[in-house]
Design a protein around this motif. Structure first.
Motif, PDB file in Angstrom:
ATOM      1  N   GLU A 146     -65.680 -36.279  33.831  1.00 31.80           N
ATOM      2  CA  GLU A 146     -65.202 -36.229  32.453  1.00 31.80           C
ATOM      3  C   GLU A 146     -66.333 -35.920  31.479  1.00 31.80           C
ATOM      4  O   GLU A 146     -66.130 -35.201  30.494  1.00 31.80           O
ATOM      5  N   GLU A 147     -67.521 -36.428  31.750  1.00 25.24           N
ATOM      6  CA  GLU A 147     -68.654 -36.165  30.871  1.00 25.24           C
ATOM      7  C   GLU A 147     -69.037 -34.690  30.864  1.00 25.24           C
ATOM      8  O   GLU A 147     -69.308 -34.103  29.806  1.00 25.24           O
ATOM      9  N   LEU A 148     -69.031 -34.067  32.044  1.00 19.37           N
ATOM     10  CA  LEU A 148     -69.463 -32.675  32.143  1.00 19.37           C
ATOM     11  C   LEU A 148     -68.365 -31.690  31.750  1.00 19.37           C
ATOM     12  O   LEU A 148     -68.654 -30.530  31.447  1.00 19.37           O
ATOM     13  N   LEU A 149     -67.132 -32.135  31.747  1.00 20.91           N
ATOM     14  CA  LEU A 149     -66.022 -31.245  31.408  1.00 20.91           C
ATOM     15  C   LEU A 149     -66.177 -30.662  30.005  1.00 20.91           C
ATOM     16  O   LEU A 149     -65.736 -29.537  29.743  1.00 20.91           O
ATOM     17  N   ARG A 150     -66.836 -31.381  29.118  1.00 18.40           N
ATOM     18  CA  ARG A 150     -66.967 -30.893  27.738  1.00 18.40           C
ATOM     19  C   ARG A 150     -67.941 -29.723  27.609  1.00 18.40           C
ATOM     20  O   ARG A 150     -68.020 -29.101  26.547  1.00 18.40           O
ATOM     21  N   TYR A 151     -68.672 -29.418  28.680  1.00 17.00           N
ATOM     22  CA  TYR A 151     -69.617 -28.305  28.618  1.00 17.00           C
ATOM     23  C   TYR A 151     -69.004 -26.973  29.053  1.00 17.00           C
ATOM     24  O   TYR A 151     -69.720 -25.969  29.145  1.00 17.00           O
ATOM     25  N   VAL A 152     -67.717 -26.964  29.342  1.00 15.35           N
ATOM     26  CA  VAL A 152     -67.050 -25.699  29.649  1.00 15.35           C
ATOM     27  C   VAL A 152     -65.982 -25.457  28.592  1.00 15.35           C
ATOM     28  O   VAL A 152     -65.413 -26.405  28.036  1.00 15.35           O
ATOM     29  N   PRO A 153     -65.674 -24.203  28.276  1.00 17.08           N
ATOM     30  CA  PRO A 153     -64.723 -23.891  27.196  1.00 17.08           C
ATOM     31  C   PRO A 153     -63.293 -24.264  27.556  1.00 17.08           C
ATOM     32  O   PRO A 153     -62.972 -24.543  28.723  1.00 17.08           O
ATOM     33  N   ALA A 154     -62.436 -24.242  26.546  1.00 13.51           N
ATOM     34  CA  ALA A 154     -61.042 -24.632  26.730  1.00 13.51           C
ATOM     35  C   ALA A 154     -60.354 -23.802  27.808  1.00 13.51           C
ATOM     36  O   ALA A 154     -59.547 -24.328  28.589  1.00 13.51           O
ATOM     37  N   GLU A 155     -60.663 -22.488  27.866  1.00 12.35           N
ATOM     38  CA  GLU A 155     -60.020 -21.626  28.870  1.00 12.35           C
ATOM     39  C   GLU A 155     -60.351 -22.102  30.282  1.00 12.35           C
ATOM     40  O   GLU A 155     -59.476 -22.114  31.159  1.00 12.35           O
TER      41      GLU A 155
END
Length: 235
Positions: free
Chosen positions: A18-27
């Protein structure tokens, strides 16, 4: 040229995921969410993290308002190959298999493929190789992954994917000669621009990685990175 590979096993930790998920764009997040299996979601996230990390090192980002970077977007080429918008001059390609994800970056067309050893139907697979390649495989059956990843990386580099018959070119040597377009093929394809070059490495037990680019490859450019530390100190 830069080649990155990472073990995505740490993403089994839900908090890190969950922490690293924010480093990739919405797409990319939407693509990950569409994956039916958790292991496929981890692989897709791992590849997306390598893409963002590599782009930031080149002054670009798929996320908006990242300090010191130009915001870029993914677009699709003629055969669906992902490319960057904005004329950045940055080319990339991604791959993942098993517990690993990989990415390659260069200033020209590139392709990469990572595969994990698996059982294959030899009688079916031999139709994907040239006569010379099949003779080589009969003498060295354990070379299957080497040839297969080289085939896949070349197809991805020239941007044609499954539109290019795998038996139409040979990857026994590290240099693949440019091909002439037939009357029924699109003129101006990357494959027509000149020769391509291959590099292959067995980087872990049962895993092989190959990448392909339009210039000779010197040294060993593969960098194994810890995804847990990719964005340390970055907000």
């Amino acid at each position: 040229m830069r080649v990155l590979i990472t073990n995505i096993s740490p993403l089994r930790d839900a908090a890190l995921y969950e922490e690293l998920l924010r480093y990739v764009p919405a797409e990319r997040q939407e693509k990950i969410a569409r994956c039916g299996k958790q292991e496929d979601r981890r692989r897709s996230l791992g590849a997306g993290l390598l893409l963002e990390y590599g782009l930031r090192s080149l002054g670009c980002s798929l996320l908006p308002l990242v300090p010191g970077t130009e915001t870029v977007h993914l677009v699709r080429g003629a055969y669906g190959k992902p490319e960057l918008s904005g004329g950045t001059g940055v080319h990339f390609n991604l791959s993942h298999a098993g517990d690993y994800a990989a990415a390659v970056f260069d200033d020209g067309a590139v392709g990469i493929d990572v595969e994990r050893a698996r059982r294959v139907n030899v009688n079916v697979m031999q139709r994907q190789f040239t006569a010379a390649e099949n003779a080589y495989l009969r003498s060295k059956p354990d070379a299957f992954l080497r040839l297969w990843t080289r085939k896949e990386s070349y197809c991805k580099a020239v941007g044609e994917g499954l539109h290019l018959p795998l038996s139409s070119f040979d990857v026994l040597e590290d240099q693949v000669a440019g091909r002439e377009a037939s009357d029924t093929e699109t003129v101006g394809r990357e494959a027509d621009a000149g020769d391509f070059y291959l590099y292959t490495e067995a980087f872990a037990k049962d895993y092989v990685l190959s990448f392909c680019t339009g210039h000779p490859i010197t040294g060993c450019p593969v960098q194994n990175v810890d995804l847990r530390k990719l964005f340390d100190g970055i907000s």
